[in-house]
Design an enzyme around this catalytic site. Sequence first.
Site, PDB file in Angstrom:
ATOM      1  N   LYS A  83      40.074 -44.620  24.346  1.00 23.85           N
ATOM      2  CA  LYS A  83      41.188 -45.581  24.415  1.00 23.85           C
ATOM      3  C   LYS A  83      41.063 -46.625  23.310  1.00 23.85           C
ATOM      4  O   LYS A  83      41.745 -47.634  23.313  1.00 23.85           O
ATOM      5  CB  LYS A  83      41.188 -46.302  25.768  1.00 23.85           C
ATOM      6  CG  LYS A  83      41.303 -45.404  26.973  1.00 23.85           C
ATOM      7  CD  LYS A  83      41.250 -46.266  28.249  1.00 23.85           C
ATOM      8  CE  LYS A  83      41.071 -45.398  29.472  1.00 23.85           C
ATOM      9  NZ  LYS A  83      40.692 -46.212  30.651  1.00 23.85           N
ATOM     10  N   ARG A 105      23.165 -42.053  18.757  1.00 26.15           N
ATOM     11  CA  ARG A 105      23.463 -41.203  17.595  1.00 26.15           C
ATOM     12  C   ARG A 105      24.846 -41.572  17.111  1.00 26.15           C
ATOM     13  O   ARG A 105      25.809 -41.589  17.895  1.00 26.15           O
ATOM     14  CB  ARG A 105      23.402 -39.720  17.954  1.00 26.15           C
ATOM     15  CG  ARG A 105      23.907 -38.847  16.808  1.00 26.15           C
ATOM     16  CD  ARG A 105      23.631 -37.380  17.018  1.00 26.15           C
ATOM     17  NE  ARG A 105      22.235 -37.056  16.754  1.00 26.15           N
ATOM     18  CZ  ARG A 105      21.781 -35.815  16.632  1.00 26.15           C
ATOM     19  NH1 ARG A 105      22.603 -34.780  16.743  1.00 26.15           N
ATOM     20  NH2 ARG A 105      20.501 -35.590  16.401  1.00 26.15           N
TER      21      ARG A 105
HETATM   22  C1  NCD Z   1      19.666 -32.266  13.100  1.00 27.28           C
HETATM   23  C2  NCD Z   1      20.518 -33.502  13.173  1.00 27.28           C
HETATM   24  O1  NCD Z   1      21.531 -33.565  13.856  1.00 27.28           O
HETATM   25  O2  NCD Z   1      20.101 -34.421  12.497  1.00 27.28           O
HETATM   26  N1  NCD Z   1      19.365 -31.616  14.259  1.00 27.28           N
HETATM   27  C3  NCD Z   1      18.536 -32.178  15.194  1.00 27.28           C
HETATM   28  O3  NCD Z   1      18.731 -33.269  15.652  1.00 27.28           O
HETATM   29  N2  NCD Z   1      17.461 -31.456  15.582  1.00 27.28           N
HETATM   30  C4  NCD Z   1      19.873 -31.431  11.927  1.00 27.28           C
HETATM   31  C5  NCD Z   1      21.187 -30.751  11.727  1.00 27.28           C
HETATM   32  O4  NCD Z   1      22.188 -31.029  12.364  1.00 27.28           O
HETATM   33  O5  NCD Z   1      21.214 -29.899  10.832  1.00 27.28           O
END
Ligand code: NCD
Length: 300
Positions: A83, A105
């Site tokens: 939203k 992340r």
């Molecule tokens: C990686 C990432 O997302 O940084 N994978 C992970 O976390 N093990 C690498 C990738 O996406 O290639």
Amino acid sequence: MDREGRIVSFFTIGDLDSEAITRILDSATAYRKATARGLRKGKTVATLFFEASTRTRLSFELAAARIGADVVSFDPDTSSTSKGESLKDTARTICAMGVDALVLRHSDVGAPEMVAGWTGCPVVNGGDGRRGHPTQTLADLLTIRSHFGTVSDIKVGLVGDIANSRVARGLIDVLPRLGAKLQLIGPPPFLPGKSRIPFIHSLDDVLPDLDVVYLLRVQKERGATASYPSDREYRRRFGLTAPRMAEMKSDAVVMHPGPFNRGVEIDGSVADGDRSVILNQVANGVLVRMAVLASILEET
Ligand code: NCD
């Protein structure tokens, strides 16, 4: 880190000196045998993943559960982010519920520091853009150390899309610090513009010398395809095929952070073969995340 050596937030692998890395790897190793279920009972960890993830998110959640903490998981697609709620308001809202640590992340470099600043809550970086993924770095170090007994003097070849890889960034920072011999291998557009680490454009030239062949995924979602010929051509020059694997030292291992593309940077038979320690990296990822979260939650 605080004065007692506990982690407060964890943004990049550069936050930890070699002693702190050794301490984390030692406690991760201890979790392989001992149960830690009650260790951080009553603490709560929230995972906020704004980019796709399988192993990182699940392993943080398992790690938190395995040290006794409660876990809540935020999904941007089914929450008020859809939203238009900002990262700042989202993070502050979640912290107001009494969360002791956040795992984030995000595609923006530096997002973990920003969230820590806005909330006052410890933040662990689960990957920010191309910059860093420090718990993956620890999982890789633990995998190398468990296999060879040391990281020092181990010859590691990092192969592929180094320029776009946050996993590569962490290894480029930490491996030379710990005395490993690192080489970067890939086509010119995939190598960082400037680097103090030696680089080479031919995998075949160095393969027989390496102890660790560390393969990276071509990060097509980060625009890596601009100067990319084709999957077929990439595999021909840089893919770890079965005939190439036969050129490796007899005790050398194959690593990949996942997710991997079978038949591009790695052949299926190599990924599933006995030289591959890819699933050890995954298992070690849970252990190092237990150690990192346990350190952070000790003081919250
Ligand atoms: C990686 C990432 O997302 O940084 N994978 C992970 O976390 N093990 C690498 C990738 O996406 O290639």
